[in-house]
Design an enzyme around this catalytic site. Sequence first.
Site: not given
Lengths: 409, 105
Positions: A198, B103-105
């Site tokens: 991410t 954004g998701c982590i």
Amino acid sequence: MKKLLILGAGTAGTMMLNKLSSVLDKNEWQITIVDQHETHYYQPGFLFIPFGIYKRKDVIKPKRDFFPSEANVIVSEIEKIEPKENRVILKDSKVLSYDILIIATGAQIKPEETEGLKGELWHKNVFDFYTIEGACALSNFFKHWEGGKLVLNITEMPIKCPVAPLEFVFLADSYFTERGIRDKVEIHFVTPLPGAFTKPRASAILGDFLDKKNIKLTTDFSIARVDNEQKKIISWDEREVDFDVLVSIPTNMGDELIARSGMGDELNFVPTDKQTLRSSEYENIFVIGDATNLPSSKAGSVAHFQADILFENILSVIEGSEPHAKFDGHANCFIESGFGKGILIDFNYDTEPLPGKFPLPGVGPFSLLEETKMNHYGKVMFRWMYWNFLLKGTELPIESQMSMAGKRM
Amino acid sequence: MAVKEYAGKMVELDADGNLAKQTDWNEDVAKALAVEEGIPELNDRRWLVINYMRKEFEAKGDAPSIRKLTKESGVDTKELYTLFPGGPAKKAARIAGLPKPKGCI
């Protein structure tokens, strides 16, 4: 007598129970914890089961071993929370009232959310490793597998332990090399993210590791369905990936209880203040660990750092003041990279993983964003720390707030 | 901070290339952003999604996820990918003049 109620006796709930039990006056506060299960699973250990490194017995212990002796424990399913009435209804209609509620009901995988995932190949050629059943079924499968296409697919974010899928393919590379059939196994990492991870810098470095280990990477792949007959996964934009064995990280969702209580978002995660860990809606409700909707990693290390913050804030609220301790999103993850080595990352809401030494600047012993044997020992040692210190709420020699010391910009 | 011209208007862009100031947004800017995303025309279905996203952002302060879009906008996931090929949540947010969804982590 005032009542503090904790829902969920996993990592986060158990830590809070231990921390609070040791300081709250027993004549003033009654602490109760509710969970439907009697077994505590060391979830970080599930990753090792498919490769025969851990067995089932290595990752389970009775929950009661980690409760303080005087704890008021109720083993029951929870029907729902009625936040406006300050009460919780159990499965047998028993009512528990509370002055302060801590929600620690975690997250689970929901393979049903993806068409065909829980189809006829489920636990035959399609596996998860986020449950003990899935991890053990995969272990049995790998023992007799002669090779072919191994596809790891993340369905959608967020997921528990976002580095676990990478660790899985790294360990698979190592495992099949040691079994002498690596040349017969094609490993393919298929993710909905634009890269291996991410966060940009870590993503680039981890992407290089995939390359070095001859693991194929497909990005921006949002799975729509699994075709059980043709053995392939198909994305919403009609791209296809064939598999002989599919290891899926299904959609992760908060407990159904949260939906029944009308307290969750579209994934049943509870809206939570990202700094104080107080519920966004109710002043006397706090949320910790995987159950929150925080933009931090869903992982034991994160729950541990949150527990330090929440402990302070609960004490503040009990004393009649506002919660003042602030969670910074700190996460610290050992990433197994195979062949007895590991990579360590340390980051928070604002700072992405950076290279350097940890926890002592310039010294280590751990190296950030580098592959070392010492990082692997850190991961191995963590299980022992988890059972013996972490769950019992004992202080660990790592600060709950992330430190920039030792990191290189 | 980058500045770029869309529909005859100079607008500031953030690090992701999304509008830095929502006040710069109008329907013509949206059309120009869409062209840049490879979408030549904004039809009714696309406007439905864009308007829903703007409304959600105003209410919640964050652009909605695909899951939320599917559940609440009245457009299913399959169609979302047809309307905004490649990444519906990300593309629609950009065209709607919103920052990239967290954004998701």
